[in-house]
Scaffold this active site. Structure first.
Site, PDB file in Angstrom:
ATOM      1  N   ASP A 132      51.778 -14.204  -5.145  1.00  0.00           N
ATOM      2  CA  ASP A 132      50.858 -14.765  -3.878  1.00  0.00           C
ATOM      3  C   ASP A 132      51.628 -15.467  -2.855  1.00  0.00           C
ATOM      4  OD1 ASP A 132      51.700 -16.821  -5.396  1.00  0.00           O
ATOM      5  OD2 ASP A 132      50.143 -18.232  -4.448  1.00  0.00           O
ATOM      6  N   ASP A 158      57.028 -14.170  -4.802  1.00  0.00           N
ATOM      7  CA  ASP A 158      55.891 -13.735  -6.070  1.00  0.00           C
ATOM      8  C   ASP A 158      54.271 -13.394  -5.047  1.00  0.00           C
ATOM      9  OD1 ASP A 158      55.064 -16.152  -4.777  1.00  0.00           O
ATOM     10  OD2 ASP A 158      53.928 -16.804  -6.980  1.00  0.00           O
ATOM     11  N   ASP A 171      54.058 -17.808  -3.138  1.00  0.00           N
ATOM     12  CA  ASP A 171      54.200 -19.214  -2.581  1.00  0.00           C
ATOM     13  C   ASP A 171      55.625 -19.648  -3.033  1.00  0.00           C
ATOM     14  OD1 ASP A 171      53.374 -19.106  -5.105  1.00  0.00           O
ATOM     15  OD2 ASP A 171      51.977 -20.869  -5.599  1.00  0.00           O
ATOM     16  N   ARG A 172      55.853 -19.340  -4.019  1.00  0.00           N
ATOM     17  CA  ARG A 172      57.213 -19.386  -4.698  1.00  0.00           C
ATOM     18  C   ARG A 172      58.914 -18.732  -4.461  1.00  0.00           C
ATOM     19  NH1 ARG A 172      56.566 -19.471 -11.332  1.00  0.00           N
ATOM     20  NH2 ARG A 172      54.856 -20.569 -11.833  1.00  0.00           N
TER      21      ARG A 172
HETATM   22  C1  G1P Z   1      53.587 -23.121 -13.695  1.00  0.00           C
HETATM   23  C2  G1P Z   1      55.204 -23.766 -13.709  1.00  0.00           C
HETATM   24  C3  G1P Z   1      54.414 -25.068 -12.326  1.00  0.00           C
HETATM   25  C4  G1P Z   1      53.806 -24.517 -11.261  1.00  0.00           C
HETATM   26  C5  G1P Z   1      52.302 -23.322 -11.893  1.00  0.00           C
HETATM   27  C6  G1P Z   1      51.516 -22.791 -10.683  1.00  0.00           C
HETATM   28  O1  G1P Z   1      52.547 -23.838 -14.164  1.00  0.00           O
HETATM   29  O2  G1P Z   1      55.702 -24.209 -14.072  1.00  0.00           O
HETATM   30  O3  G1P Z   1      55.558 -25.342 -12.130  1.00  0.00           O
HETATM   31  O4  G1P Z   1      53.170 -25.312  -9.888  1.00  0.00           O
HETATM   32  O5  G1P Z   1      52.770 -22.137 -12.748  1.00  0.00           O
HETATM   33  O6  G1P Z   1      52.663 -21.983  -9.893  1.00  0.00           O
HETATM   34  P1  G1P Z   1      52.837 -23.915 -15.712  1.00  0.00           P
HETATM   35  O7  G1P Z   1      52.592 -22.699 -16.751  1.00  0.00           O
HETATM   36  O8  G1P Z   1      53.942 -24.254 -16.362  1.00  0.00           O
HETATM   37  O9  G1P Z   1      51.357 -24.560 -16.326  1.00  0.00           O
HETATM   38 ZN    ZN Z   2      52.708 -17.879  -6.328  1.00  0.00          ZN
END
Ligand code: G1P
Ligand code: ZN
Length: 544
Positions: A279, A277, A281-282
């Protein structure tokens, strides 16, 4: 050096969410908005005089502007040194590593992760502590309190630094070192994985496509996959970071990586597809003819981690966020290791990792990582998959099927309703919460009996802290679950996330289409929460 103290007035909306403060660029560009927030972060910290601060971002629009401001504020507040990635670039996991590696006091990670960028897009600032991980809630709460009353910030009268020039510069009395964003991270990966085995895999004709989504992982993927590991040039697509992500949406899911998914579903497609993604991390993992859900990927990586040199002694435990499927729980059970269920957001894994109680962590939102850093790590997941493929010499599909045959399959999906009216979404959750005490023991249809229904409260076993109201869970006696929560990262209105899971034991039917397999739960969730009727939406905005 002249330190300037500039008067300011508070903004009322600087409450950090799941992952730092994410707002539209238009919000961030208001006068003193960045300055207030960064000063509030520093005001809520102690003991950083003369210490090192790491600054890096995903290269999105406004990154460079915010970095120059952050450097001047850091100098005025007494940091001794700033380490910043060349061009302002550091992927989130690389920033985490740099903080740990150079024993920095902490770091500012400038990113809105997978949210779109550009002048009309999103920006974000997150503070990470000395362990390399996102600041825990007690810190972010203190920052928010401070933003409400802040009346001045400190800065210095100094020119912008040259973010392109590797090496030392000074701002006031503070040293700024511009570092190559990739080198340290690549060296860390080399200690964890069998690079020779992965090289041999590529040399043997194994084909892969990696979509960097015009975001931060491009330089890392070019250097590691095509450079060190010898994958053919062209393996990495969209590898040039762009401030607007080339007008794309840098979220590696089946909606935004549809073309890659379709390619992988054909015989002519490559053996392996992956993406990361905004940044870095995904991760998204797709084998030929087989999409691997992030929840399954966590379970599979945990079950096979010992095949990589960095984990050859086995893993201490696994942690997953509450909405993530229970597939990993079955692996932990079999391995006889600790299993933890935490609230959504990587910050809740930090204590468990620091205490050595877990080695691998993951979230259903395409996040997996380990104790090598304190953030989730997209390329790490891709490299661990490659290491496993190189050792097992099987296809992704075969590995996944064998996993299900051993542990059973957790069918899993997430339905997002984006930009819902915040008041309507809040009321929906409130009304569902009110129904919870009456649900246990009730039967719905032929197979569904409610085993428990609650609003998840997490008790951190390491520091004893409690986090309440972390999402509604309705669990059934057959292992199925309905989970509903509001996003903490959205920037407009509310995003309602509905998570659905059904367990099919080893020997059961593992070949159903996911949405059909979950249809009874999807209908029941709507019946209980009234999503369609209350939001006026006939279908989710995104299904993953
Ligand atoms: C979302 C994802 C969560 C992740 C976060 C940051 O958060 O669901 O698992 O840690 O993005 O990447 P949410 O928008 O659900 O609070
Ligand atoms: Zn990210």
């Amino acid at each position: 050096m002249t330190i300037q103290t500039i008067k300011t007035t508070p903004y009322g909306d600087q409450k950090p969410g799941t992952s730092g403060l994410r707002k539209r660029v238009t919000v961030y560009s208001q006068p003193n908005y960045v300055e207030n927030y960064i000063q509030a972060i520093f005001d809520s910290l102690e003991g950083f005089e003369g210490q090192t601060l790491v600054i890096g971002g995903d290269g999105r629009f406004y990154n460079d502007v915010a970095i120059q401001k952050a450097i001047r504020i850091a100098a005025a507040n007494g940091f001794g040194k700033v380490l910043v990635g060349q061009g302002g670039i550091l992927s989130t996991p690389a920033a985490s590593h740099v903080i740990r590696h150079y024993k920095a006091f902490g770091g500012l990670v400038l990113s809105a992760s997978h949210n779109p960028g550009g002048p009309e897009g999103d920006f974000g600032i997150k503070y990470n502590i000395g362990n390399g991980g996102p600041a825990p809630e007690k810190n972010t709460d203190a920052v928010f309190e401070r933003t409400k009353v802040i009346d001045s910030y400190k800065t210095v009268d100094a020119a912008d630094i040259d973010l392109g020039a590797i090496g030392m510069q000074t701002v006031g009395d503070m040293v700024v070192e511009v570092i190559d964003p990739v080198t340290d991270y690549a060296a860390l990966m080399q200690t964890l994985f069998d690079f020779d085995a992965i090289k041999a895999l590529f040399a043997g004709g194994f084909s892969m496509t990696f979509d960097a989504m015009s975001a931060v992982t491009g330089p890392y993927a070019h250097a590691i996959l095509e450079g060190i590991l010898g994958a053919p040039k062209g393996t990495v697509k969209n590898g040039e970071p762009s401030p607007t992500f080339n007008d794309g949406h840098p979220d590696p899911n089946l909606v935004y990586c549809k073309d890659m998914y379709e390619l992988l579903m054909t015989e002519a497609g490559p053996d392996f597809g992956a993406a990361s993604d905004g940044d870095g991390d995904r991760n998204l993992i797709i084998g030929k003819g087989r999409f691997v859900t992030p929840s399954d990927s966590l379970a599979l990586l945990a079950a096979n981690a010992h095949l990589a040199p960095g984990y050859k002694k086995g893993i201490a435990g696994i942690a997953r966020s509450m909405p993530t499927s229970a597939a990993a729980d079955r692996v932990a059970e079999k391995l006889g290791i600790e299993m933890h269920e935490t609230p959504t957001g990587w910050k809740f894994f930090g204590n468990l990792l620091d205490a050595g109680r877990v080695t691998i962590c993951g979230e259903e939102s395409a996040g997996t990582g380990s104790d090598h850093v304190r953030e989730k790590d997209g390329l790490w997941a891709v490299l661990l998959w490659l290491n496993i493929l190189a050792v097992r010499k099987q296809s992704v599909d075969q590995i996944v099927r064998e996993h299900w045959a051993t542990y059973g399959r957790n069918y899993y999906t997430r339905h997002d309703y984006e930009e819902v009216d915040a008041a309507i979404a809040g009321k929906l959750v409130e009304d569902l919460r009110a129904q919870l005490p009456a649900l246990p023991g009730q039967n719905f249809g032929e197979d569904l009996q409610v085993a428990y229904a609650d609003d998840f409260t997490y008790h951190d076993p390491v520091d004893g802290s409690t986090s309440a109201k972390q999402g509604i869970r309705i669990g059934f006696t057959d292992g199925s679950r309905i989970v509903l929560r509001l996003s903490g990262t959205g920037t407009v209105g509310a995003t309602l996330r509905l998570y659905l899971e059904r367990y099919e034991a080893a020997g059961g039917s593992h070949d159903l289409e996911t949405q059909s397999a979950l249809q009874p739960l999807i209908e029941l969730a709507d019946q209980l929460a009234g999503i369609k009727q209350r939001t006026g939406r006939t279908e989710p905005s995104v299904i993953t």
